[in-house]
Design a protein around this motif. Structure first.
Motif, PDB file in Angstrom:
ATOM      1  N   LYS A  52      36.451  44.226  34.911  1.00 44.15           N
ATOM      2  CA  LYS A  52      38.113  45.268  35.085  1.00 44.15           C
ATOM      3  C   LYS A  52      38.435  46.236  36.064  1.00 44.15           C
ATOM      4  O   LYS A  52      38.713  46.564  36.759  1.00 44.15           O
ATOM      5  CB  LYS A  52      38.896  45.574  34.111  1.00 44.15           C
ATOM      6  CG  LYS A  52      39.720  44.724  33.205  1.00 44.15           C
ATOM      7  CD  LYS A  52      40.607  43.155  33.717  1.00 44.15           C
ATOM      8  CE  LYS A  52      40.954  42.867  33.460  1.00 44.15           C
ATOM      9  NZ  LYS A  52      41.589  41.179  33.629  1.00 44.15           N
ATOM     10  N   ALA A  53      36.688  46.688  35.497  1.00 42.80           N
ATOM     11  CA  ALA A  53      36.212  47.627  36.129  1.00 42.80           C
ATOM     12  C   ALA A  53      36.569  47.480  37.946  1.00 42.80           C
ATOM     13  O   ALA A  53      36.775  48.166  39.273  1.00 42.80           O
ATOM     14  CB  ALA A  53      35.196  48.941  36.250  1.00 42.80           C
ATOM     15  N   GLU A  54      35.599  46.590  37.743  1.00 43.35           N
ATOM     16  CA  GLU A  54      35.161  45.961  39.590  1.00 43.35           C
ATOM     17  C   GLU A  54      36.636  45.277  40.465  1.00 43.35           C
ATOM     18  O   GLU A  54      36.797  45.793  41.594  1.00 43.35           O
ATOM     19  CB  GLU A  54      34.137  44.578  39.787  1.00 43.35           C
ATOM     20  CG  GLU A  54      33.275  44.928  39.178  1.00 43.35           C
ATOM     21  CD  GLU A  54      32.145  46.339  40.206  1.00 43.35           C
ATOM     22  OE1 GLU A  54      32.856  46.414  41.466  1.00 43.35           O
ATOM     23  OE2 GLU A  54      31.734  47.469  39.216  1.00 43.35           O
ATOM     24  N   LEU A  55      37.235  44.678  39.290  1.00 42.30           N
ATOM     25  CA  LEU A  55      38.446  44.499  40.295  1.00 42.30           C
ATOM     26  C   LEU A  55      39.249  45.530  40.135  1.00 42.30           C
ATOM     27  O   LEU A  55      39.648  45.772  41.220  1.00 42.30           O
ATOM     28  CB  LEU A  55      39.034  43.566  39.067  1.00 42.30           C
ATOM     29  CG  LEU A  55      41.231  43.728  39.629  1.00 42.30           C
ATOM     30  CD1 LEU A  55      40.884  42.284  40.305  1.00 42.30           C
ATOM     31  CD2 LEU A  55      41.420  42.843  38.324  1.00 42.30           C
ATOM     32  N   ALA A  56      39.444  46.781  39.419  1.00 42.74           N
ATOM     33  CA  ALA A  56      39.841  48.106  40.474  1.00 42.74           C
ATOM     34  C   ALA A  56      39.572  48.860  41.402  1.00 42.74           C
ATOM     35  O   ALA A  56      40.474  48.950  42.229  1.00 42.74           O
ATOM     36  CB  ALA A  56      39.920  48.615  38.687  1.00 42.74           C
ATOM     37  N   LEU A  57      38.444  48.386  41.239  1.00 37.61           N
ATOM     38  CA  LEU A  57      37.696  49.208  42.232  1.00 37.61           C
ATOM     39  C   LEU A  57      37.842  48.098  43.958  1.00 37.61           C
ATOM     40  O   LEU A  57      38.472  48.629  45.214  1.00 37.61           O
ATOM     41  CB  LEU A  57      36.144  49.560  42.617  1.00 37.61           C
ATOM     42  CG  LEU A  57      35.556  50.037  41.186  1.00 37.61           C
ATOM     43  CD1 LEU A  57      33.913  49.893  40.596  1.00 37.61           C
ATOM     44  CD2 LEU A  57      35.515  51.806  41.919  1.00 37.61           C
ATOM     45  N   GLN A  58      38.018  47.010  44.253  1.00 39.54           N
ATOM     46  CA  GLN A  58      38.581  45.683  45.029  1.00 39.54           C
ATOM     47  C   GLN A  58      39.859  46.175  45.360  1.00 39.54           C
ATOM     48  O   GLN A  58      39.919  46.108  46.487  1.00 39.54           O
ATOM     49  CB  GLN A  58      37.911  44.761  44.137  1.00 39.54           C
ATOM     50  CG  GLN A  58      37.565  43.924  45.460  1.00 39.54           C
ATOM     51  CD  GLN A  58      37.750  42.879  45.378  1.00 39.54           C
ATOM     52  OE1 GLN A  58      38.006  42.055  44.329  1.00 39.54           O
ATOM     53  NE2 GLN A  58      38.378  41.070  46.048  1.00 39.54           N
TER      54      GLN A  58
END
Length: 257
Positions: A52-58
Motif C-alpha cells: 500500500k505504501a508503494e501504491l500511495a507513492l505511485q
C-alpha cells in the motif's frame, strides 16, 4: 491479549484507514521531501504495509505531476457545493437535503453572493479547475441550473480553466433539458453515478432508480454531446458479492462500447 481463537488483524492502510492516504503523501511530495523519507514515515508513523505504501507513492507522484502542470502554486481550484438530492442514500454522510424548490432558490441567492465575493479574492490567481458537486447538482431544475452556470461564467474565467466538471450524479435527476443546459455552458465532464448496477442493492441503499435508468442516462448524455463521462461505483455494498460487482463492471464496460 486477544481472546482465544480471534485472529489478529492488521489493516493494510495502517492508521490511514478512513482518510485520504494519497493526499497526505502528495502533500509531502509537493513540499519536496525525499521519497525514501516519505516511504519510511508511511511504515513507521502510519503503519502501512509495503504494498500500500508503494501504491500511495505511485498515485501521489502522478497527482503531484498533474498539479504542477496545472500551476497549482499560482492558481486555485473552485468547488461549488449543491446540498440537495432526490433522496438520501444509506451510506451517505454528506451534507444534503431532499430537494425543495423554495429552499434551492434561497440557497442559490446566497451562493451567488459568495461566488461574487470569492471571485474578487482570487482575481489575481489562475483558475485551474471547476467542480460542481453535492449532494446532486442536477437535483436543481433546468432553470436553476442555468442560473447557476450563468453566475459561474459571470464571476469566474471558466473558459480558461483546465477542467470543468459537473457531478450530474443520480440517474433519476438527469433530463435532456438539464444536459442541454450543461453542454451549452461549456461543461467538459459530467458524472453518471450508479454506485452499483444490481437492482436489489439499489433498492437496499435507497437510490430509488433502476439500473436501466443509469444506462439510459449515460446514452442520453452521449447523445447530447458529452464524451467525457465518469461513473462512480462502490465496493462492499450491503449483500453484494464479488460476482455482483464483476457483473456491475461488465455492464459499465458495455456502455462505453
Amino acid at each position: 491479549m486477544l481472546p482465544e481463537g480471534l485472529a489478529r488483524r492488521v489493516p493494510a492502510w495502517g492508521t490511514m484507514t478512513g482518510v485520504r492516504p494519497v493526499k497526505i503523501v502528495m502533500d509531502e511530495i509537493l513540499k519536496g521531501n525525499d521519497i525514501n523519507c516519505i516511504r519510511k514515515n508511511l511504515d513507521k508513523v502510519y503503519c502501512l504495509n509495503s504494498e500500500k505504501a508503494e501504491l500511495a507513492l505511485q498515485v501521489a507522484a502522478c497527482e503531484a505531476g498533474l498539479l504542477k502542470k496545472a500551476g497549482y502554486g499560482s492558481g486555485y481550484s473552485l468547488y461549488i457545493g449543491i446540498p440537495f438530492c432526490p433522496t438520501t442514500c444509506l451510506y451517505c454522510s454528506f451534507a444534503s437535503n431532499p430537494y425543495y424548490k423554495e429552499l434551492a432558490d434561497a440557497y442559490l441567492e446566497a451562493l451567488f453572493k459568495e461566488m461574487e465575493y470569492s471571485s474578487q479574492i482570487f482575481k489575481d490567481r489562475k483558475l485551474s479547475s471547476v467542480y460542481i458537486g453535492g449532494g446532486t447538482p442536477t437535483a436543481l431544475d433546468a432553470w436553476q441550473l442555468s442560473k447557476l452556470l450563468e453566475a459561474l461564467h459571470r464571476y469566474f474565467p471558466v473558459d480558461k480553466s483546465v477542467e470543468f466538471t459537473v457531478e450530474a450524479g443520480r440517474p433519476d435527476s438527469i433530463t435532456e433539458d438539464k444536459l442541454k443546459v450543461l453542454h451549452s455552458h461549456g461543461t467538459g465532464r459530467i458524472s453518471v453515478n450508479p454506485q452499483t448496477m444490481q437492482q436489489k442493492t439499489l433498492d437496499i441503499i435507497g437510490r430509488r432508480h433502476t439500473a436501466r435508468q443509469t444506462a439510459d442516462a449515460f446514452k442520453l448524455a452521449r447523445k447530447n454531446g458529452f464524451n467525457n463521462i465518469n461513473m462512480d461505483l462502490i465496493t462492499g455494498l450491503p449483500g453484494e458479492t464479488v460476482k455482483d460487482f464483476k457483473d456491475t463492471i461488465s455492464q459499465i464496460r458495455e456502455l462505453g462500447t
